[in-house]
Each structure stands twice: as C-alpha cells, then as structure tokens.
Design a protein around this motif. Structure first.
Motif, PDB file in Angstrom:
ATOM      1  N   ALA A 379       0.839  -1.075  -0.060  1.00 26.48           N
ATOM      2  CA  ALA A 379       0.039  -0.105  -0.039  1.00 26.48           C
ATOM      3  C   ALA A 379       0.866   1.271  -0.092  1.00 26.48           C
ATOM      4  N   LEU A 380       0.343   2.418  -0.543  1.00 26.27           N
ATOM      5  CA  LEU A 380       1.257   3.495  -0.659  1.00 26.27           C
ATOM      6  C   LEU A 380       0.494   4.765  -0.189  1.00 26.27           C
ATOM      7  N   GLN A 381       1.235   5.556   0.414  1.00 24.66           N
ATOM      8  CA  GLN A 381       0.394   6.809   1.042  1.00 24.66           C
ATOM      9  C   GLN A 381       1.187   7.878   0.220  1.00 24.66           C
ATOM     10  N   HIS A 382       0.362   9.021  -0.139  1.00 28.61           N
ATOM     11  CA  HIS A 382       1.026  10.079  -0.645  1.00 28.61           C
ATOM     12  C   HIS A 382       0.071  11.438   0.023  1.00 28.61           C
ATOM     13  N   ASN A 383       1.252  12.120   0.624  1.00 29.77           N
ATOM     14  CA  ASN A 383       0.586  13.458   1.396  1.00 29.77           C
ATOM     15  C   ASN A 383       1.545  14.711   1.058  1.00 29.77           C
ATOM     16  N   VAL A 384       0.787  15.474   0.558  1.00 30.11           N
ATOM     17  CA  VAL A 384       1.630  16.774   0.246  1.00 30.11           C
ATOM     18  C   VAL A 384       1.026  18.035   0.691  1.00 30.11           C
ATOM     19  N   GLY A 385       2.011  19.210   1.150  1.00 30.45           N
ATOM     20  CA  GLY A 385       1.600  20.442   1.560  1.00 30.45           C
ATOM     21  C   GLY A 385       2.499  21.293   0.905  1.00 30.45           C
ATOM     22  N   LEU A 386       1.937  22.363   0.310  1.00 30.49           N
ATOM     23  CA  LEU A 386       2.472  23.329  -0.464  1.00 30.49           C
ATOM     24  C   LEU A 386       3.246  24.290   0.460  1.00 30.49           C
ATOM     25  N   GLY A 387       4.389  24.647   0.001  1.00 31.04           N
ATOM     26  CA  GLY A 387       5.353  25.308   0.635  1.00 31.04           C
ATOM     27  C   GLY A 387       6.884  24.998   0.918  1.00 31.04           C
ATOM     28  N   GLY A 388       7.192  23.722   0.797  1.00 30.20           N
ATOM     29  CA  GLY A 388       6.519  22.642   0.577  1.00 30.20           C
ATOM     30  C   GLY A 388       6.896  21.447   1.122  1.00 30.20           C
ATOM     31  N   ALA A 389       6.315  20.402   1.156  1.00 27.28           N
ATOM     32  CA  ALA A 389       6.790  19.099   1.756  1.00 27.28           C
ATOM     33  C   ALA A 389       5.814  17.917   1.156  1.00 27.28           C
ATOM     34  N   VAL A 390       6.684  16.935   0.737  1.00 30.30           N
ATOM     35  CA  VAL A 390       5.703  15.486   0.303  1.00 30.30           C
ATOM     36  C   VAL A 390       6.170  14.359   0.996  1.00 30.30           C
ATOM     37  N   VAL A 391       5.480  13.813   1.714  1.00 32.41           N
ATOM     38  CA  VAL A 391       5.743  12.490   2.499  1.00 32.41           C
ATOM     39  C   VAL A 391       5.068  11.244   1.537  1.00 32.41           C
ATOM     40  N   ILE A 392       5.893  10.199   1.481  1.00 29.59           N
ATOM     41  CA  ILE A 392       5.553   9.067   0.638  1.00 29.59           C
ATOM     42  C   ILE A 392       5.707   7.975   1.749  1.00 29.59           C
ATOM     43  N   GLY A 393       4.601   7.161   1.788  1.00 30.05           N
ATOM     44  CA  GLY A 393       4.985   5.954   2.801  1.00 30.05           C
ATOM     45  C   GLY A 393       4.524   4.569   1.861  1.00 30.05           C
ATOM     46  N   ILE A 394       5.178   3.647   2.166  1.00 27.11           N
ATOM     47  CA  ILE A 394       5.292   2.300   1.585  1.00 27.11           C
ATOM     48  C   ILE A 394       4.889   1.372   2.701  1.00 27.11           C
ATOM     49  N   TYR A 395       3.663   0.510   2.811  1.00 26.45           N
ATOM     50  CA  TYR A 395       3.399  -0.231   3.832  1.00 26.45           C
ATOM     51  C   TYR A 395       3.228  -1.839   3.264  1.00 26.45           C
ATOM     52  N   LYS A 396       3.539  -2.689   4.146  1.00 21.89           N
ATOM     53  CA  LYS A 396       3.125  -4.218   3.906  1.00 21.89           C
ATOM     54  C   LYS A 396       2.660  -4.780   5.229  1.00 21.89           C
ATOM     55  N   LYS A 397       2.076  -5.876   5.131  1.00 24.77           N
ATOM     56  CA  LYS A 397       1.375  -6.655   6.432  1.00 24.77           C
ATOM     57  C   LYS A 397       2.686  -7.172   6.821  1.00 24.77           C
ATOM     58  N   ALA A 398       2.928  -7.148   8.317  1.00 25.77           N
ATOM     59  CA  ALA A 398       4.030  -8.014   8.774  1.00 25.77           C
ATOM     60  C   ALA A 398       4.459  -9.287   8.631  1.00 25.77           C
ATOM     61  N   ASN A 399       3.280 -10.145   8.492  1.00 28.23           N
ATOM     62  CA  ASN A 399       3.159 -11.521   8.255  1.00 28.23           C
ATOM     63  C   ASN A 399       1.959 -11.840   7.412  1.00 28.23           C
ATOM     64  N   GLY A 400       1.836 -12.998   7.217  1.00 33.49           N
ATOM     65  CA  GLY A 400       0.532 -13.430   6.289  1.00 33.49           C
ATOM     66  C   GLY A 400      -0.492 -13.993   7.034  1.00 33.49           C
ATOM     67  N   ASN A 401      -0.394 -13.860   8.441  1.00 33.47           N
ATOM     68  CA  ASN A 401      -1.474 -14.080   9.292  1.00 33.47           C
ATOM     69  C   ASN A 401      -2.691 -13.523   9.306  1.00 33.47           C
ATOM     70  N   THR A 402      -3.775 -13.941   9.303  1.00 34.51           N
ATOM     71  CA  THR A 402      -5.076 -12.984   9.334  1.00 34.51           C
ATOM     72  C   THR A 402      -5.233 -12.687  10.923  1.00 34.51           C
ATOM     73  N   THR A 403      -5.944 -11.432  10.982  1.00 31.79           N
ATOM     74  CA  THR A 403      -6.594 -11.259  12.263  1.00 31.79           C
ATOM     75  C   THR A 403      -7.764 -10.339  12.119  1.00 31.79           C
ATOM     76  N   GLN A 404      -8.495 -10.546  13.310  1.00 33.09           N
ATOM     77  CA  GLN A 404      -9.940  -9.968  13.399  1.00 33.09           C
ATOM     78  C   GLN A 404     -10.032  -8.875  14.210  1.00 33.09           C
ATOM     79  N   PRO A 405     -10.782  -7.962  14.157  1.00 36.81           N
ATOM     80  CA  PRO A 405     -10.924  -6.747  15.102  1.00 36.81           C
ATOM     81  C   PRO A 405     -11.383  -7.355  16.461  1.00 36.81           C
ATOM     82  N   HIS A 406     -10.563  -6.666  17.581  1.00 34.60           N
ATOM     83  CA  HIS A 406     -10.884  -7.358  18.875  1.00 34.60           C
ATOM     84  C   HIS A 406     -11.425  -6.194  19.769  1.00 34.60           C
ATOM     85  N   LEU A 407     -12.223  -5.233  19.421  1.00 32.65           N
ATOM     86  CA  LEU A 407     -12.851  -4.171  20.114  1.00 32.65           C
ATOM     87  C   LEU A 407     -14.280  -4.508  20.421  1.00 32.65           C
TER      88      LEU A 407
END
Length: 440
Positions: A379-407
């Motif tokens: 997954a990729l994140q792109h966030n930009v602020g004029l003036g200026g700054a761009v932040v890019i993030g790249i994410y992946k799941k830490a492992n292949g195990n599935t998890t369900q919400p616990h709340l």
C-alpha cells in the motif's frame, strides 16, 4: 532513515474520528482524545507504553498537542508539535517513526487533529511574509491572480490546466476523478460526505477556478487521526505481529528550483512527489507495479491527475490513460483513494496523513468490508503540503496471518464514539491529571 542501523518500524495501532464540517460543535481536545484512545485500544496498550509523541495541527496555538495528550496522562514524555501545511499528519508520523527506528524509544505516537474555520482557506497573518509568496508571484506573472478565487485552487487549477495543455488530458478526466472518489466515499463511515454524484452533477456543480468545480475540491473539515508505531521487540513482546503493518519505506522531499519556473505543473509540487516516490520505491525494493492500493492527496482533482504521473503509475504525460482504462478504481490495476480521498472524506489538515495511514492499515489487515481492495500486498501513501513538503509511505503486512478486530466491533466499517471504558483502558494508570480526565 534507510541506513543499516535504522530498525524496522511497525504500525501497531490506528484510530480516527469522523471527519465533519467545521461548525464549532466539537473542540480539538475531544477529537484528539478520541483518535488517540482508539489507536491505543487497537494496539492493546495504554498511554504508559508511549515514550514519545509527535502532534500535528496547522490551526491552533502552540503546545496544543500537550493539551490533548495530558487527558491521557502527564507522563513527562517528549511531545513535539508539528506544522507542515497539508502534509502535517504524515510529517508527525515521520517524526514518530524516526524516534523508534533510530532506537531512541520502542513505541511512539503520531497524533493529528484540526479544528478549521468554515469556507476556503485564507491567509492567517497579514503582517508578515506569506511563505507561499514566491510561487504566487510567479503564477500571478504568468496567469494573473483572481482575488475572489481561493489561492490553493488557483495553484492546483493552473497545474491541471498546464498538464492538459501539455499532454492532452481533458476536463472530463478531472471530473471522472471526483466522481470516483465520491463513489468510494459512500462506503466509508468516517467520511464527511457520503453522497454519490453522477459525472454530469460533478461537471455542473459551481465553478471554483478554471476547470475545477466545487465537487472536485476538498472541503475544510474538523477531525483527528492517530497512529502508534513500535519496534520489533515491542511488537513481539505485546503479541502484535499478526496485526502489525511494516513501514517498508517513508521519505520526505521539499521543493526543487522547478517550483519557481514558468511550468505550471511544478507549482503544485510535482517534483517533490517525483523525488520522494523514487526514493521510497528504492528503499522498499519495489516498483509502482507492485502496489495495489493508494491513498493519494487529492485536495483537488487536478492534483490526483498530476500525481498519477509523478508517482510513476503511468509513463510521463500519460496520467489520463489510467482513468480511461479504469485502472484507478475497483477492478483495475490500482484502487486509488478507497476511503474517498480528501475530496469526499474531508481534509482536516493535521489529521489527513494519519487518516491515510489508518485506511491503508485497515486495508492490509483485510478489515474494510465493502471497500476492501482484494489481494493487497503493498500500500502507498502520498501526502503533500504546499510550501512545501511531500511524504511518501510504503506499507506491507508484517506477516501472512489474518487477524480480526478485537474491540467488539470493526472500526474500519463502523465509526463509533469512544466510551468511558475505552478511555479507562487507554489512559495512564499512574499519572492522570484529575482535572483533565475525560468526561464521556
């Protein structure tokens, strides 16, 4: 940040409030507390485990971050207040990640919130130099300046016009981007707007500037987002690996001299995105073809168009082809802004980057129900602020195990308020300030 001594950093908890119209109904301490409590509960920890916090907001007095977090406890940790225009939230996340990755702390929080004035963004201070005066003067000299049109809409609108004139994209492409994002937003319970609009409705909504209509522009918004990051030892100790999301790469770039040329495409910070994206792909060891889902800074439909090109999702000058092929939505190569993006989800400046990370974390966990992108690996994140700054993030799941919400419910598909029980689980167990305890 990409050196051999930089430790792996994982997202272990996320949370956000609903994004709402700025009406003064909820103040920033309430928004911020809600997001922080949700993230702490998601991570199954309390505020005593947080050793560093970066708090992002654009509109507010100094130390507002402390004012929010003292509600959880006065634990005397470092609290850094961050303002980087519209990329404030992801800048706070960058600071938290550096604190963990450098070995300074094992667990840190990035919190972003905003209480904004209604209407288009304006100048806050009129008695000092505007930090955007350089590019505004270049634009005014080339295109003129419309006193009645929002300045940001003129910068991004002119950038979109420049791309259309240079490469052959059309106003129809811009309208299709907005139609897509409003449609995606209908499935996001946190979105400020959840109405679906036809392409004709998007095109026929009131003009703001140039090709941009009202439904192609993000609104001002109130809200908050929070992300908790930790190192590998912390993740293992607390049994969080199955829900953890690794930050494979995170980069920031500021403007190059191209900003101040006569190329209108560059006025929107195009070169920042190009630079940050190339470095992020290199660090993560992937290409754009490896990504499935993207949260992209679509403050205006024109910026989403430009960013397809700047992120390398298409060959140079071919951004519009991703729209023609349907490769920016479900069933295509990428799903871009499944949350609805800034155009429809909303844009409380300090919270935006953290809301993007929250959505991508939920997507990687497989929690997002009807808006779930299938087979997400990166997954990729792109966030930009004029003036200026761009932040890019790249994410992946830490492992292949599935998890369900616990709340007791799924926070990705239901935007519940926090309860006293939620707060009691999240707050410090020894250093609460009675006068700031939550009244829920």
């Amino acid at each position: 940040m990409s050196g051999a001594n930089f430790n792996k950093v994982y997202v272990v908890g996320v949370g956000m409030s609903k994004f709402i119209k700025p009406r003064g109904e909820v103040d920033y301490p309430e928004f911020g507390l809600e997001a922080a409590v949700k993230a702490l509960n998601d991570a199954k920890i309390n505020y005593d485990d947080i050793k560093y916090a970066a708090c992002g907001y654009v509109y507010g007095d100094s130390t507002a971050g402390q004012r929010v977090l003292y509600q959880l406890g006065m634990t005397q940790i470092p609290v850094i207040n961050v303002n980087n225009n519209c990329s404030t939230g992801s800048t706070a996340l960058l600071q938290a990640r550096i604190a963990v990755g450098s070995g300074m702390v094992d667990c840190a929080m990035a919190l972003g919130f905003e209480r904004m004035a209604r209407g288009s963004l304006g100048v806050t201070f009129t008695d000092r130099t505007n930090p955007m005066d350089h590019v505004t003067m270049v634009m005014a000299g080339e295109k003129g300046f419309e006193p009645k049109a929002p300045g940001a809409a003129q910068i991004f609108g002119n950038a979109g016009i420049g791309y259309m004139e240079k490469y052959g994209s059309t106003e129809e492409h811009l309208a299709k981007i907005a139609e897509k994002n409003h449609r995606h937003s209908s499935k996001n319970p946190y979105s400020q707007f959840r109405d679906i609009y036809t392409l004709d409705q998007v095109k026929q909504s009131p003009k703001v500037y140039g090709p941009l209509t009202k439904l192609q522009c993000c609104p001002t918004s109130d809200g908050a987002g929070c992300v908790i990051v930790a190192n590998e030892d912390f993740v293992k100790k607390h049994g969080l690996m199955d829900q953890a999301v690794e930050i494979c790469a995170q980069t920031m770039a500021t403007d190059s001299p191209r900003l101040l040329t006569t190329d209108a495409i560059q006025w929107a910070g195009f070169d920042m995105t190009v630079t940050a994206a190339k470095e992020a792909y290199k660090i993560a060891g992937i290409t754009p073809n490896d990504v499935q889902v993207i949260e992209l800074h679509d403050c205006f439909s024109a910026n989403e168009l430009l960013t397809y090109d700047a992120l390398g999702l298409t060959p140079p000058g071919k951004a519009h082809t991703i729209i023609d092929s349907g490769d920016n939505t479900y069933g295509g190569k990428y799903v871009i802004n499944p949350s609805g993006g800034l155009i429809s989800k909303g844009h409380p400046l300090g919270a935006t980057g953290l809301a993007q990370c929250t959505e991508l974390t939920w997507q990687l966990r497989g929690w997002t129900g009807d808006r779930q992108v299938p087979n997400v690996k990166y997954a990729l994140q792109h966030n930009v602020g004029l003036g200026g700054a761009v932040v890019i993030g790249i994410y992946k799941k830490a492992n292949g195990n599935t998890t369900q919400p616990h709340l007791g419910y799924n926070p990705a598909i239901e935007a519940r308020p926090i309860t006293q029980e939620d707060y009691n689980k999240a707050c410090s167990k020894s250093k609460r300030a009675e006068f700031l305890e939550a009244k829920l």
